[in-house]
Design a protein around this motif. Sequence first.
Motif, short mmCIF file in Angstrom:
data_model
loop_
_atom_site.label_atom_id
_atom_site.label_comp_id
_atom_site.label_asym_id
_atom_site.label_seq_id
_atom_site.Cartn_x
_atom_site.Cartn_y
_atom_site.Cartn_z
N HIS A 1 6.15 -14.11 -12.15
CA HIS A 1 7.58 -13.78 -12.06
C HIS A 1 8.03 -14.10 -10.63
CE1 HIS A 1 11.31 -11.75 -13.23
NE2 HIS A 1 11.35 -11.35 -11.97
N PRO A 2 8.76 -15.21 -10.44
CA PRO A 2 9.18 -15.58 -9.09
C PRO A 2 10.28 -14.65 -8.55
CG PRO A 2 10.04 -17.14 -10.67
CD PRO A 2 9.17 -16.19 -11.44
N VAL A 3 10.13 -14.25 -7.30
CA VAL A 3 11.14 -13.47 -6.60
C VAL A 3 11.58 -14.32 -5.41
CG1 VAL A 3 11.66 -11.36 -5.32
CG2 VAL A 3 10.11 -11.28 -7.29
N SER A 4 12.84 -14.75 -5.41
CA SER A 4 13.32 -15.61 -4.33
C SER A 4 14.38 -14.89 -3.52
CB SER A 4 13.88 -16.92 -4.89
OG SER A 4 14.93 -16.67 -5.78
N PHE A 5 14.45 -15.26 -2.26
CA PHE A 5 15.40 -14.67 -1.31
C PHE A 5 16.40 -15.75 -0.92
CE2 PHE A 5 11.41 -12.46 -0.99
CZ PHE A 5 11.78 -11.12 -0.97
N ALA A 6 17.69 -15.38 -0.94
CA ALA A 6 18.72 -16.37 -0.64
C ALA A 6 19.84 -15.73 0.17
CB ALA A 6 19.27 -16.96 -1.92
N SER A 7 20.29 -16.43 1.18
CA SER A 7 21.50 -16.02 1.88
C SER A 7 22.67 -16.63 1.13
CB SER A 7 21.51 -16.54 3.32
OG SER A 7 20.53 -15.90 4.08
N GLY A 8 23.68 -15.84 0.91
CA GLY A 8 24.81 -16.39 0.18
C GLY A 8 25.99 -15.46 0.19
N ASP A 9 27.01 -15.84 -0.59
CA ASP A 9 28.21 -15.02 -0.68
C ASP A 9 27.88 -13.70 -1.37
OD1 ASP A 9 29.74 -16.98 0.52
OD2 ASP A 9 30.21 -17.94 -1.39
N MET A 10 28.43 -12.64 -0.81
CA MET A 10 28.22 -11.31 -1.36
C MET A 10 29.49 -10.87 -2.09
SD MET A 10 25.16 -10.59 -0.27
CE MET A 10 24.87 -8.87 -0.14
N ALA B 1 30.57 -7.09 0.89
CA ALA B 1 30.64 -8.16 1.89
C ALA B 1 30.81 -7.56 3.28
CB ALA B 1 31.78 -9.11 1.57
N GLY B 2 30.00 -8.01 4.22
CA GLY B 2 30.09 -7.56 5.60
C GLY B 2 29.42 -6.23 5.88
N VAL B 3 28.78 -5.61 4.90
CA VAL B 3 28.10 -4.33 5.10
C VAL B 3 26.64 -4.61 5.46
CG1 VAL B 3 27.41 -2.17 4.02
CG2 VAL B 3 29.62 -3.17 3.46
N ARG B 4 26.20 -4.06 6.60
CA ARG B 4 24.80 -4.22 7.00
C ARG B 4 23.87 -3.61 5.94
NH1 ARG B 4 23.44 -1.34 11.57
NH2 ARG B 4 21.49 -2.49 11.60
N GLU B 5 22.76 -4.27 5.70
CA GLU B 5 21.71 -3.83 4.79
C GLU B 5 22.09 -3.89 3.31
OE1 GLU B 5 19.29 -0.44 6.01
OE2 GLU B 5 20.47 -0.33 7.86
N ALA B 6 23.23 -4.48 2.98
CA ALA B 6 23.65 -4.61 1.58
C ALA B 6 22.90 -5.78 0.93
CB ALA B 6 25.15 -4.84 1.50
N TYR B 7 22.81 -5.75 -0.39
CA TYR B 7 22.12 -6.81 -1.12
C TYR B 7 22.56 -6.84 -2.57
CZ TYR B 7 19.39 -3.02 -3.11
OH TYR B 7 19.03 -1.87 -3.76
N THR B 8 22.27 -7.96 -3.23
CA THR B 8 22.38 -8.03 -4.68
C THR B 8 20.99 -8.40 -5.20
OG1 THR B 8 22.98 -10.37 -4.73
CG2 THR B 8 24.79 -8.77 -4.64
N LEU B 9 20.70 -7.88 -6.37
CA LEU B 9 19.41 -8.10 -7.02
C LEU B 9 19.71 -8.58 -8.43
CD1 LEU B 9 16.27 -7.60 -6.98
CD2 LEU B 9 16.79 -5.26 -7.66
N ASP B 10 19.34 -9.81 -8.74
CA ASP B 10 19.61 -10.38 -10.06
C ASP B 10 18.27 -10.66 -10.75
OD1 ASP B 10 21.14 -11.38 -12.17
OD2 ASP B 10 21.04 -13.42 -11.37
N ILE B 11 17.97 -9.88 -11.79
CA ILE B 11 16.69 -10.00 -12.50
C ILE B 11 16.95 -10.63 -13.86
CG2 ILE B 11 14.71 -8.76 -13.45
CD1 ILE B 11 15.26 -6.56 -11.38
N THR B 12 16.29 -11.76 -14.10
CA THR B 12 16.36 -12.43 -15.41
C THR B 12 14.92 -12.70 -15.87
OG1 THR B 12 16.37 -14.67 -14.50
CG2 THR B 12 18.51 -13.58 -14.73
N ALA B 13 14.80 -13.22 -17.07
CA ALA B 13 13.47 -13.57 -17.59
C ALA B 13 12.84 -14.70 -16.78
CB ALA B 13 13.58 -13.98 -19.05
N GLN B 14 13.67 -15.54 -16.17
CA GLN B 14 13.16 -16.67 -15.38
C GLN B 14 12.71 -16.26 -13.98
OE1 GLN B 14 16.22 -16.88 -17.11
NE2 GLN B 14 15.02 -17.70 -18.81
N GLY B 15 13.20 -15.14 -13.48
CA GLY B 15 12.83 -14.71 -12.13
C GLY B 15 13.88 -13.78 -11.54
N THR B 16 13.64 -13.40 -10.31
CA THR B 16 14.53 -12.48 -9.61
C THR B 16 15.04 -13.15 -8.35
OG1 THR B 16 13.36 -10.55 -10.44
CG2 THR B 16 14.65 -10.23 -8.44
N THR B 17 16.33 -12.96 -8.06
CA THR B 17 16.92 -13.46 -6.82
C THR B 17 17.51 -12.28 -6.06
OG1 THR B 17 17.47 -15.57 -7.86
CG2 THR B 17 18.61 -15.03 -5.80
#
Length: 190
Positions: free
Chosen positions: A31-40, A45-61
Motif C-alpha cells: 500500500h503506497p503512502v506518498s507525500f505531496a506539497s500542494g494546494d490545501m 490553507a495557511g494553517v501550520r501543521e494542517a494536512y489532508t489524508l486521501d486513502i484509496t484502494a490504490q494508495g494514500t496521499t
Amino acid sequence: VTLINFTILDVLSAGVADFMSKLGIKSTGNHPVSFASGDMPTEIAGVREAYTLDITAQGTTITAADPAGFFNGLMSFIGLLDIKNNNVMALKEMTVIDKPRFEYRGHQVDAARNFRSKETILKTIDAMALWKLNVMHLALTNDEGWRLEIPGLEELTTVGSKRCFDVNEENCILTQLGSGPDAEERQFYT
C-alpha cells in the motif's frame, strides 16, 4: 506500507522510519503512502501543521505545507491501521482534512521530582507523537532535585540527584513524592 517521497519530511524522515519499525509496520508493503506539497482546502490553507489524508484502494496521499503537517498526517494514517487476521491490515477509503485546534499541545515530565530513565523518556516521546503532541516540558531542575550534569559543578548531581534520609541534605536530598530513598543507579542525564 511503502513510503514514497518521504524525504519531504525533512529532519523528521529518519525518525519516521524508526518509529514505524517500533510499531511493527513494514516499509516494503503493497500500500503506497506518498507525500505531496500542494494546494490545501480553504478551511486549512495557511494553517501550520494542517494536512489532508486521501486513502484509496490504490494508495494514500498525504498533502501538507510543512514537515509537521506531513508528520501529523502520517500519525493519523498509522492510527487508522487496523490489524486483522494473520497481521493483515485493513484500511477504509476516506478523505481527512485536519488541522490542529491548538498550536501548543504539550506534556510535562517532572524528572526533577521523580526521575525517569532515558528509555522511559524516549517511549514518552513516541507516545506523544501518536497523539500529535508537539511540546515536551521536561523539568530537570527545581528545589526537589537536579537531574542535569554540568561539568565543573559536580555537586549539583552528586547531591541533587540522590535521594536518602539526610536531614541536613549534605549528601543527598530528602525523598519527595514517591521517588524512593537510596537509589543505587545514577539519577541524572548527561
